[in-house]
Design an enzyme around this catalytic site. Structure first.
Site, PDB file in Angstrom:
ATOM      1  N   GLY A 162       0.756  -1.254  -0.155  1.00 36.57           N
ATOM      2  CA  GLY A 162       0.159   0.164  -0.072  1.00 36.57           C
ATOM      3  C   GLY A 162       1.148   1.162   0.152  1.00 36.57           C
ATOM      4  O   GLY A 162       1.972   1.261   0.340  1.00 36.57           O
ATOM      5  N   SER A 163       0.335   2.410  -0.731  1.00 40.07           N
ATOM      6  CA  SER A 163       1.029   3.743  -0.410  1.00 40.07           C
ATOM      7  C   SER A 163       0.959   3.930   0.542  1.00 40.07           C
ATOM      8  O   SER A 163       0.147   3.787   1.557  1.00 40.07           O
ATOM      9  CB  SER A 163       0.630   4.607  -1.709  1.00 40.07           C
ATOM     10  OG  SER A 163       1.115   3.979  -3.030  1.00 40.07           O
ATOM     11  N   GLY A 164       1.543   5.370   1.060  1.00 39.09           N
ATOM     12  CA  GLY A 164       1.472   5.933   2.280  1.00 39.09           C
ATOM     13  C   GLY A 164       2.745   5.698   3.266  1.00 39.09           C
ATOM     14  O   GLY A 164       2.748   6.350   4.203  1.00 39.09           O
ATOM     15  N   HIS A 165       3.543   4.861   2.716  1.00 41.39           N
ATOM     16  CA  HIS A 165       4.507   4.471   3.427  1.00 41.39           C
ATOM     17  C   HIS A 165       5.958   5.268   2.961  1.00 41.39           C
ATOM     18  O   HIS A 165       7.162   4.902   3.222  1.00 41.39           O
ATOM     19  CB  HIS A 165       4.863   3.156   3.712  1.00 41.39           C
ATOM     20  CG  HIS A 165       3.660   2.407   4.232  1.00 41.39           C
ATOM     21  ND1 HIS A 165       3.234   2.509   5.362  1.00 41.39           N
ATOM     22  CD2 HIS A 165       2.959   1.451   3.596  1.00 41.39           C
ATOM     23  CE1 HIS A 165       1.947   1.842   5.748  1.00 41.39           C
ATOM     24  NE2 HIS A 165       1.923   1.318   4.393  1.00 41.39           N
ATOM     25  N   LYS A 198       5.700  -7.661   2.664  1.00 44.86           N
ATOM     26  CA  LYS A 198       5.584  -7.468   4.291  1.00 44.86           C
ATOM     27  C   LYS A 198       4.473  -7.976   4.408  1.00 44.86           C
ATOM     28  O   LYS A 198       3.493  -8.465   3.581  1.00 44.86           O
ATOM     29  CB  LYS A 198       5.134  -5.919   4.329  1.00 44.86           C
ATOM     30  CG  LYS A 198       6.406  -5.056   3.839  1.00 44.86           C
ATOM     31  CD  LYS A 198       6.350  -3.600   4.392  1.00 44.86           C
ATOM     32  CE  LYS A 198       5.033  -2.982   3.986  1.00 44.86           C
ATOM     33  NZ  LYS A 198       4.817  -2.695   2.558  1.00 44.86           N
ATOM     34  N   ASP A 253      -1.298  -8.207   0.982  1.00 47.82           N
ATOM     35  CA  ASP A 253       0.044  -8.435   0.201  1.00 47.82           C
ATOM     36  C   ASP A 253       0.485  -9.726  -0.277  1.00 47.82           C
ATOM     37  O   ASP A 253       0.699 -10.224  -1.136  1.00 47.82           O
ATOM     38  CB  ASP A 253       1.301  -7.563   0.938  1.00 47.82           C
ATOM     39  CG  ASP A 253       0.970  -6.071   0.834  1.00 47.82           C
ATOM     40  OD1 ASP A 253       0.564  -5.512   0.116  1.00 47.82           O
ATOM     41  OD2 ASP A 253       1.313  -5.463   2.181  1.00 47.82           O
ATOM     42  N   HIS A 266      -0.232   1.213   9.627  1.00 44.22           N
ATOM     43  CA  HIS A 266      -1.359   1.797   9.222  1.00 44.22           C
ATOM     44  C   HIS A 266      -2.379   2.218  10.129  1.00 44.22           C
ATOM     45  O   HIS A 266      -3.552   2.406  10.139  1.00 44.22           O
ATOM     46  CB  HIS A 266      -2.072   0.557   8.521  1.00 44.22           C
ATOM     47  CG  HIS A 266      -1.242  -0.142   7.576  1.00 44.22           C
ATOM     48  ND1 HIS A 266      -0.571  -1.403   7.772  1.00 44.22           N
ATOM     49  CD2 HIS A 266      -0.858   0.270   6.203  1.00 44.22           C
ATOM     50  CE1 HIS A 266       0.041  -1.727   6.812  1.00 44.22           C
ATOM     51  NE2 HIS A 266      -0.217  -0.997   5.895  1.00 44.22           N
TER      52      HIS A 266
END
Lengths: 332, 332
Positions: free
Chosen positions: B53-56, B104, B109, B218
């Site tokens: 996921g993006s945001g990291h 991860k 994922d 998250h």
């Protein structure tokens, strides 16, 4: 106040100790925490020294190293370093070719660097100063007469630092720095205030739907308080102010710096970069180089600034030249 | 919600466009935004692909380049990329020596990379997977069966990436990665929640004097909600959990990563590094390498994580090996 600290009066010393331990291959932190200097000093080179209040990291300590600064003097948070700090730094890094101070235009910094210059100057030591006032937001501010010095400082430190490595003399380096200052403009926007550790409360307050357009890096007021806007509209207002004050016609080559103020993550900065690039490209201004990230921060403030520097082949080559500091590294 | 964006549904595409424009010398962003790949692909090298996921950010797109990843697949914010993204990435970067997925441990994922492996595998293409589960905070969580994969991912990507440049085969690289995973532990703490753009409100709420010890990247719950503590006490609790689960006796050499979660400035991270170093040194654990900064973030969350990796001469050399990505650069 929510911060990862032990106590407000220990934060700077502990951060410097952590910084020194992390980057001991590049820097030495003075035992009395008066300055951070390059570990490997170059012979016969003009020594570049900057400094200012802490809370803007990585500026300036993160820019000490090959290709940028020889030393940086960290003051208390948002407080000018004292002249004895710059004096000690000058004595530590002076290689006999003169000392060039790089100073952001705030009254405390200007006064204390000036006092340090008087204390440190001698027939054997030429000391000169570059004053940075790139912030177009306001003509005077809480701590400054004339425009404030903000993220454009990074551009000056990088370009003059690269030229200093080439072995140029102090007069030439000062003139180069002054040219970069003339060709560099910035403006910032805050979505939230920062919180100074020793104060423990936000410096200013913003409504849940408000932002401060033209904010200073210490939370100084900007041009206006306004409703939160879209990234494109924010970039448009900031670039309008910047380009209205800069000779950057169609065909001009520029360096574009999208700088995070500390509390804004990378994803938003890249959205702002994308917005700024589109606007500049529409005006036929060539974005030849970019830099995106939290480089000149304001503690935990959410927001960003945009800096545009007009460059040419010579300035582009100096920007591209090798740099090896804690924060900025390329081609080494 | 205060963010520098145009709209929640445009944020990822615009951030990727900005990222691609900023780092076009290093990466190519797929036109359909399915993956980011290295511009200069190496011949006869195992291809390393990660994603999530993006945001990291900068994880994973900021770690694409020489010495780390060949491609990264960005999902929507906090949402797994879909198998077609990894399939397209594998087809774009496979140099005929196999494809190693670095994943991860989150259910989405794991499932989607597994499906991609089935779709992309062929007699001519060996696909293997390294699963990362370094977070000691909890044994299972909102989106994971077993431990979560967090900032230790950076260590795996760096070390396996360096070994891949040396030309090792896929079996050896997978085994190396699994060894790094066995020797790496992390734990995080949140001072504030993050806010997902599409949600528009904080993921969880914390009182003005509270923190979440053991938080996930998250915003998943950690071990306990507690009163805000001093940096030393926070580092002590996190390192206690990490070292209680890691074979790091006196004399052991470790890599220490102090990772910012997005909203925490450098000064506080260096205070945490200083605290962690003192604790490890007291236990006679040798901190041979450190890395400090916002590397594996959680949007705008204030807080940090600590990662400890047991290293030896071989792993240290791989850590030190040249790397040239948008976010991590040294010795090049």
């Amino acid at each position: 106040m929510k911060k990862l600290i032990n106590s407000p009066d220990r934060v700077l010393v502990e951060a410097l100790d952590g910084f020194g331990a992390a980057h001991g291959d590049i820097v030495v932190v003075d035992q009395e925490h008066r300055f951070v200097r390059r570990r490997a000093l170059a012979a016969d080179k003009v020594a570049l020294i900057s400094g200012g209040g802490s809370g803007h990291e990585p500026l300036h300590i993160g820019f000490v190293g090959h290709g940028m600064l020889d030393a940086a003097c960290p003051g208390a948070v948002f407080t000018s370093p004292t002249p004895d700090q710059m004096l000690a730094a000058a004595e530590a890094v002076d290689a006999g070719s003169g000392v060039l101070f790089i100073v952001k235009n705030y009254e405390g910094d200007v006064m204390n660097f000036q006092m340090a210059a008087e204390l440190a100057a001698s027939p054997a030591r030429d000391i000169q100063t570059i004053l940075i006032d790139d912030d177009v937001a306001v003509e005077k501010s809480t701590y400054s007469t004339g425009r404030r010095g903000v993220a454009g400082t990074l551009v000056v430190e990088k370009i003059v630092g690269a030229a200093a490595e080439e072995g140029h003399g102090i007069d030439e380096l000062r003139q180069l720095g002054e040219r970069v200052v003339r060709q560099t403009r910035s403006m910032g926007v805050a979505l939230t205030s920062c919180t100074v550790p020793a104060v423990g409360a936000p410096t200013f307050s913003l409504g849940d739907d408000e932002m401060e357009m033209g904010v200073g890096i210490h939370g100084e007021p900007g041009r206006r308080r306004m409703k939160l806007a879209r990234a494109d509209a924010i970039a448009d207002e900031m670039l309008g102010a910047i380009l209205g004050d800069l000779d950057a016609r169609a065909g001009t080559e520029v360096l574009l710096l999208v700088n995070g103020l500390g509390g804004t993550p990378a994803m938003e900065l890249y959205v702002m970069l994308d917005a700024a690039r589109r606007i500049l490209t529409d005006r036929r201004i060539e974005v030849a180089r970019t830099l995106t990230g939290p480089w000149v921060t304001s503690l935990d403030m959410a927001g960003c600034s945009i800096t545009v520097s007009v460059i040419d082949q010579r300035l582009r080559a100096l920007w591209d030249a090798p740099v090896h500091t804690a924060a900025l590294r390329w081609r080494m």
